[in-house]
Design a protein around this motif. Structure first.
Motif, PDB file in Angstrom:
ATOM      1  N   ALA A   9       0.307  -1.319  -0.201  1.00  0.00           N
ATOM      2  CA  ALA A   9      -0.480   0.319   0.081  1.00  0.00           C
ATOM      3  C   ALA A   9       0.951   1.143   0.026  1.00  0.00           C
ATOM      4  N   MET A  10       2.181   1.264   0.546  1.00  0.00           N
ATOM      5  CA  MET A  10       2.817   2.548   0.655  1.00  0.00           C
ATOM      6  C   MET A  10       3.307   3.040  -0.608  1.00  0.00           C
ATOM      7  N   LEU A  11       4.032   1.252  -0.751  1.00  0.00           N
ATOM      8  CA  LEU A  11       4.738   1.416  -2.125  1.00  0.00           C
ATOM      9  C   LEU A  11       4.099   2.359  -3.251  1.00  0.00           C
ATOM     10  N   LEU A  12       2.158   1.989  -3.592  1.00  0.00           N
ATOM     11  CA  LEU A  12       1.451   1.889  -4.306  1.00  0.00           C
ATOM     12  C   LEU A  12       1.094   3.665  -4.234  1.00  0.00           C
ATOM     13  N   MET A  13       1.333   4.293  -3.219  1.00  0.00           N
ATOM     14  CA  MET A  13       0.625   5.444  -2.599  1.00  0.00           C
ATOM     15  C   MET A  13       2.253   6.235  -3.396  1.00  0.00           C
ATOM     16  N   GLY A  84       1.089   9.700   3.646  1.00  0.00           N
ATOM     17  CA  GLY A  84       0.565   9.701   4.746  1.00  0.00           C
ATOM     18  C   GLY A  84       0.603   8.029   5.814  1.00  0.00           C
ATOM     19  N   PHE A  85       2.420   8.011   5.919  1.00  0.00           N
ATOM     20  CA  PHE A  85       2.573   6.480   6.417  1.00  0.00           C
ATOM     21  C   PHE A  85       3.766   6.916   7.079  1.00  0.00           C
ATOM     22  N   VAL A  86       3.960   6.424   8.410  1.00  0.00           N
ATOM     23  CA  VAL A  86       4.978   6.722   9.068  1.00  0.00           C
ATOM     24  C   VAL A  86       5.744   5.440   9.730  1.00  0.00           C
ATOM     25  N   ILE A 109      14.535   4.573   2.638  1.00  0.00           N
ATOM     26  CA  ILE A 109      14.072   3.913   4.031  1.00  0.00           C
ATOM     27  C   ILE A 109      14.069   2.589   4.016  1.00  0.00           C
ATOM     28  N   ASN A 110      14.212   1.960   5.022  1.00  0.00           N
ATOM     29  CA  ASN A 110      14.845   0.768   4.443  1.00  0.00           C
ATOM     30  C   ASN A 110      13.389  -0.706   5.122  1.00  0.00           C
ATOM     31  N   GLN A 111      13.131   0.064   6.374  1.00  0.00           N
ATOM     32  CA  GLN A 111      12.094  -0.271   7.351  1.00  0.00           C
ATOM     33  C   GLN A 111      10.793  -0.529   7.035  1.00  0.00           C
ATOM     34  N   THR A 112      10.505  -1.343   6.547  1.00  0.00           N
ATOM     35  CA  THR A 112       9.003  -1.169   5.722  1.00  0.00           C
ATOM     36  C   THR A 112       8.280  -2.411   6.638  1.00  0.00           C
ATOM     37  N   LEU A 113       8.781  -2.541   7.978  1.00  0.00           N
ATOM     38  CA  LEU A 113       7.723  -3.841   8.583  1.00  0.00           C
ATOM     39  C   LEU A 113       7.539  -2.340   9.910  1.00  0.00           C
ATOM     40  N   ALA A 114       8.259  -1.591  10.117  1.00  0.00           N
ATOM     41  CA  ALA A 114       7.782  -0.322  11.300  1.00  0.00           C
ATOM     42  C   ALA A 114       6.845   0.917  10.738  1.00  0.00           C
ATOM     43  N   ILE A 115       6.447   0.580   8.948  1.00  0.00           N
ATOM     44  CA  ILE A 115       5.776   1.256   8.601  1.00  0.00           C
ATOM     45  C   ILE A 115       4.148   1.044   8.591  1.00  0.00           C
ATOM     46  N   ARG A 116       3.672   2.035   8.880  1.00  0.00           N
ATOM     47  CA  ARG A 116       1.989   2.243   9.381  1.00  0.00           C
ATOM     48  C   ARG A 116       1.464   3.306   8.940  1.00  0.00           C
ATOM     49  N   PRO A 117       0.058   3.393   8.256  1.00  0.00           N
ATOM     50  CA  PRO A 117      -0.249   4.591   7.804  1.00  0.00           C
ATOM     51  C   PRO A 117      -1.050   5.234   8.350  1.00  0.00           C
ATOM     52  N   ARG A 127      -6.865   5.619  14.030  1.00  0.00           N
ATOM     53  CA  ARG A 127      -6.769   5.323  14.674  1.00  0.00           C
ATOM     54  C   ARG A 127      -6.378   3.196  14.649  1.00  0.00           C
ATOM     55  N   THR A 128      -4.443   3.435  15.166  1.00  0.00           N
ATOM     56  CA  THR A 128      -4.530   1.811  14.928  1.00  0.00           C
ATOM     57  C   THR A 128      -4.743   0.772  16.454  1.00  0.00           C
TER      58      THR A 128
END
Length: 160
Positions: A9-13, A84-86, A109-117, A127-128
């Motif tokens: 989703a992040m890469l598509l955005m 829209g991601f942190v 940015i290399n740490q894709t597992l920590a990325i969240r919208p 709200r996560t």
């Protein structure tokens, strides 16, 4: 898995914004699903800053290098926040250099597992549901995220 879907989703955005606002994000070249697994192919990153720090710099960066890393990591976070991601876990491991030639002077940015919208498509804060799963008492994570019950917003990424 959820982290794979978030990464895609992040890469598509990132593909949908002007190239100047995604220059610090890896670029997806292909994705798909086989019978056994799902995959995503991105441009080839180089080693992480943590690897370079430990293996090639004897645990010390020069003042110029630290300044260069600081500026580029803030710009990389800006690109990520713009879509829209942190990141939620800002550390040397979260960034890598490019590969070859001029790419080696550029961070990604290399740490894709920590990325969240953090916002939805309408710009409303999310709200996560899951609590912070990073290293909660690490010096690299935002102080408010250490409480484990707050969302990480862009300003906390930059604070970390």
């Amino acid at each position: 898995s959820s982290s794979f879907q978030t990464e895609v989703a992040m890469l598509l955005m990132a593909e949908q914004v002007h190239p100047s606002m995604r220059s610090y994000l890896l670029t997806m070249t292909d994705r798909g699903t086989t019978k056994d697994f799902s995959y995503v192919i991105v441009n080839r990153p180089g080693p992480s800053l943590e690897y370079i720090y430990r293996q090639h710099c004897a645990g010390e960066f020069s003042t110029w290098t630290l300044h260069h890393i600081a500026v580029q990591s803030i710009m990389a976070l800006r690109d990520l926040h713009h879509i829209g991601f942190v990141l939620r876990d800002v550390s040397l491991q979260s960034f890598c250099i490019g590969y070859g030639g001029m790419g080696e002077e550029h961070l990604f940015i290399n740490q894709t597992l920590a990325i969240r919208p953090y916002i939805d498509s309408d710009g409303v804060f999310l709200r996560t549901v899951s609590k912070y799963t990073g290293r909660p008492f690490s010096p690299y994570c935002a102080s408010r995220a250490r409480l484990r019950n707050e969302n990480v917003l862009p300003q906390q990424d930059v604070e970390a």
